[in-house]
Design a protein around this motif. Structure first.
Motif, short mmCIF file in Angstrom:
data_model
loop_
_atom_site.label_atom_id
_atom_site.label_comp_id
_atom_site.label_asym_id
_atom_site.label_seq_id
_atom_site.Cartn_x
_atom_site.Cartn_y
_atom_site.Cartn_z
N SER A 1 -8.11 13.37 -44.66
CA SER A 1 -6.83 12.67 -44.78
C SER A 1 -6.83 11.75 -46.00
O SER A 1 -7.87 11.21 -46.37
CB SER A 1 -6.63 11.83 -43.52
OG SER A 1 -5.47 11.06 -43.65
N ASP B 1 -13.40 16.11 -37.49
CA ASP B 1 -12.44 15.12 -37.98
C ASP B 1 -13.19 14.23 -38.98
O ASP B 1 -14.04 13.42 -38.59
CB ASP B 1 -11.93 14.33 -36.77
CG ASP B 1 -10.94 13.24 -37.15
OD1 ASP B 1 -10.76 12.98 -38.35
OD2 ASP B 1 -10.35 12.65 -36.22
N SER C 1 -5.11 9.13 -45.84
CA SER C 1 -4.72 7.85 -45.22
C SER C 1 -5.68 6.70 -45.51
O SER C 1 -5.27 5.63 -45.94
CB SER C 1 -4.61 8.01 -43.71
OG SER C 1 -3.45 8.72 -43.37
#
Ligand SMILES: Cc1ncc(COP(=O)(O)O)c(C=O)c1O
Length: 400
Positions: free
Chosen positions: A248, A217, A250
Motif C-alpha cells: 500500500s 499483507d 498509505s
C-alpha cells in the motif's frame, strides 16, 4: 402519515442479512463514547488509538496529482486492473526494493487501498464452509472478509513466546487440509513483530503441502527502524507459486486518504481477485494512479525521513513506558506499540483507566481478536509534543 385510499403506508421492517448480524460487536464503541465524554468535560484527550499517519504526503506527489487532475483524460473510468504505466512502476519498484521480478500484465493489480483487496480476496477463492487461517491478534478485516465469503476462520495465535509468529504444526491436520487461504502480516499490526526468511520459507512449505493460497499483507514493509529493511514474502523461493502480497502507498508515503495500493504475485490469484473487482468497482481514479507513478519512480531517502521521526517518537514513548513500569521491547518496525496490560486488568479495563486517569486513548487489544486480550495498542502517529505530554501523564499513572 399520507393515505392513499385505505392503504396506510407503514415503515418497512428492516431485516439485516445474517452476515451483518454475525459481525462481532464494535469493541471500540465504548472507548469512543468515553473519549467524547472526557472531551466534553474539558479533558485534553491524547488520541493514540488510530494508526493514521499525521505527516503530509510528500509535495512532489501532491504536485503530480495537481498536474494530472487538470488533464481531462484522467476524468474517465480508469482501467480495471490499473494503468499499465502504474503497474510497470510497481514492477520496477519491486525489483529495486526487493529484487523480485513481476510481470506487470499478469502479476500486478491496482487496488483502492489494500483493505479493499484484502476484503475482496476471499470472495474469489473461498466457498461456504472452507477454512481460512487468520492470525489473532490481527487486522480485523481478515476475519470479517472470510465470514462474508461464508468461510470459517480458524485462528492462528500470535504469542510473545513465539515472537508473534504463527506455529503451523499446531493446526489440526484436518483443518490444514480444508484451508483455502492463509493471511499473514509482517511487519505486523498490532504487535509490531517482524518475520525473517526462515519463517517465510516455512510458510511456502506449509502452503504448498496443503494447497493453500498465501495472502501476505505487507502494508508496513517501509516503516522500519535502525536500518532494518523488512523483506517481501515474494523474495523467498517458491513464494510466487503459492501466493500474493498486498502492498500500500498509505503508510509508505503518508497517503491513507488517497486510497491506492496493489496486490502482486501469483498470476492466477491476481486474476481471480481482478475478476471480483471488475464486478464491484471500477478502479482507482487515474490522477491518483499518476501520482502513484511519481511516488514509486522517485522513491528516495527523502521519503524515508519519516522513519527518523517515527523512531524518535518510538524511543520517547517506549522509554516513558519503561519508566512507568511497563515491560515491552522497542519494535523494529510499524508505528505501533503493543503493550502488555499490567495488574490483571482486561484490555478494555486498562484502556478505560488510561483514558479516565491520563486522558490517553489506546486501543484495547481484544479489538484485534481474542488473542489480543491482555494488551493495548498505542500508535505513534501523533506529534512529539503530544507524545511528550502523554509520557508525562503515563509516568504519573497509578495502577495496581
Ligand atoms: C495490517 C494492515 N493491513 C492493511 C491496512 C489497510 O491499509 P490501506 O487500505 O490504507 O492500504 C492497514 C491499515 O491500517 C493495516 O494496518
Amino acid at each position: 402519515m399520507h393515505k392513499q385510499g385505505d392503504i396506510v403506508k407503514k415503515a418497512i421492517h428492516v431485516d439485516k442479512a445474517k452476515r451483518i448480524e454475525a459481525l462481532p460487536p464494535y469493541l471500540f464503541a465504548e472507548i469512543d463514547r468515553k473519549k467524547k465524554e472526557m472531551a466534553g468535560k474539558g479533558v485534553d484527550v491524547i488520541d493514540l488509538g488510530i494508526g493514521d499517519p499525521d505527516l503530509p504526503t510528500p509535495p512532489r506527489i501532491v504536485e503530480a496529482m495537481k498536474g494530472a487532475i487538470g488533464n481531462a483524460s484522467t476524468h474517465r473510468y480508469p482501467s480495471y486492473r490499473g494503468m499499465p504505466e502504474f503497474r510497470e512502476s510497481v514492477a520496477r519498484w519491486y525489483r529495486r526494493r526487493f529484487d523480485v521480478d513481476l510481470d506487470p500484465d499478469r502479476e500486478v493489480l491496482i487496488l483502492i487501498g489494500s483493505k479493499e483487496g484484502i476484503a475482496h480476496i476471499p470472495l474469489a477463492f473461498v466457498d461456504p464452509g472452507d477454512v481460512v487461517l487468520i492470525p489473532s491478534p490481527g487486522y480485523p478485516v481478515y476475519r470479517v472478509a472470510s465470514l462474508f465469503a461464508g468461510g470459517v476462520p480458524h485462528v492462528l495465535p500470535l504469542v510473545k513466546e513465539n515472537r508473534f509468529l504463527p506455529e503451523f504444526s499446531e493446526i489440526p491436520p484436518d483443518l490444514s487440509q480444508k484451508a483455502k487461504l492463509l493471511f499473514i502480516n509482517y511487519p505486523n499490526n498490532p504487535t509490531g513483530a517482524v518475520a525473517d526468511w526462515e519463517f517465510f520459507e516455512k510458510v511456502v512449505g506449509f502452503a504448498s503441502e496443503h494447497n493453500i493460497i498465501v495472502c501476505h499483507d505487507a502494508a508496513y514493509t517501509e516503516i522500519a527502524y535502525e536500518g532494518y529493511r523488512p523483506s517481501s514474502f515474494l523474495e523467498v523461493e517458491g513464494a510466487k507459486e503459492v501466493g500474493v502480497e498486498f502492498h500500500s502507498l498509505s503508510k509508505t508515503f503518508n497517503m491513507t486518504g488517497w486510497r491506492v495500493a496493489f496486490a502482486v504475485g501469483n498470476g492466477e490469484v491476481i486474476e481471480g481477485l481482478g475478476k471480483i473487482k471488475t464486478n464491484v468497482d471500477s478502479g482507482v481514479f487515474e490522477a491518483i494512479q499518476r501520482a502513484g507513478v511519481e511516488a514509486l519512480e522517485h522513491w528516495s531517502d527523502q521519503d524515508r525521513q519519516i522513519l527518523e521521526i517515527y523512531q524518535r517518537r518510538r524511543d520517547l514513548m517506549v522509554e516513558a513506558l519503561w519508566e512507568a513500569g511497563f515491560e515491552l521491547e522497542k519494535p523494529m518496525a510499524t508505528f505501533y506499540l503493543w503493550i502488555e496490560v499490567p495488574g490483571g486488568y482486561t484490555s478494555t479495563e486498562f484502556a478505560t483507566l488510561l483514558l479516565t486517569e491520563a486522558g490517553i486513548v489506546a486501543t484495547p487489544g481484544n479489538g484485534f481478536g481474542q488473542r489480543g486480550e491482555g494488551y493495548v495498542r498505542m500508535s505513534l502517529t501523533t506529534g512529539e509534543e503530544r507524545l511528550q505530554e502523554a509520557a508525562r501523564r503515563l509516568k504519573k499513572l497509578k495502577f495496581r
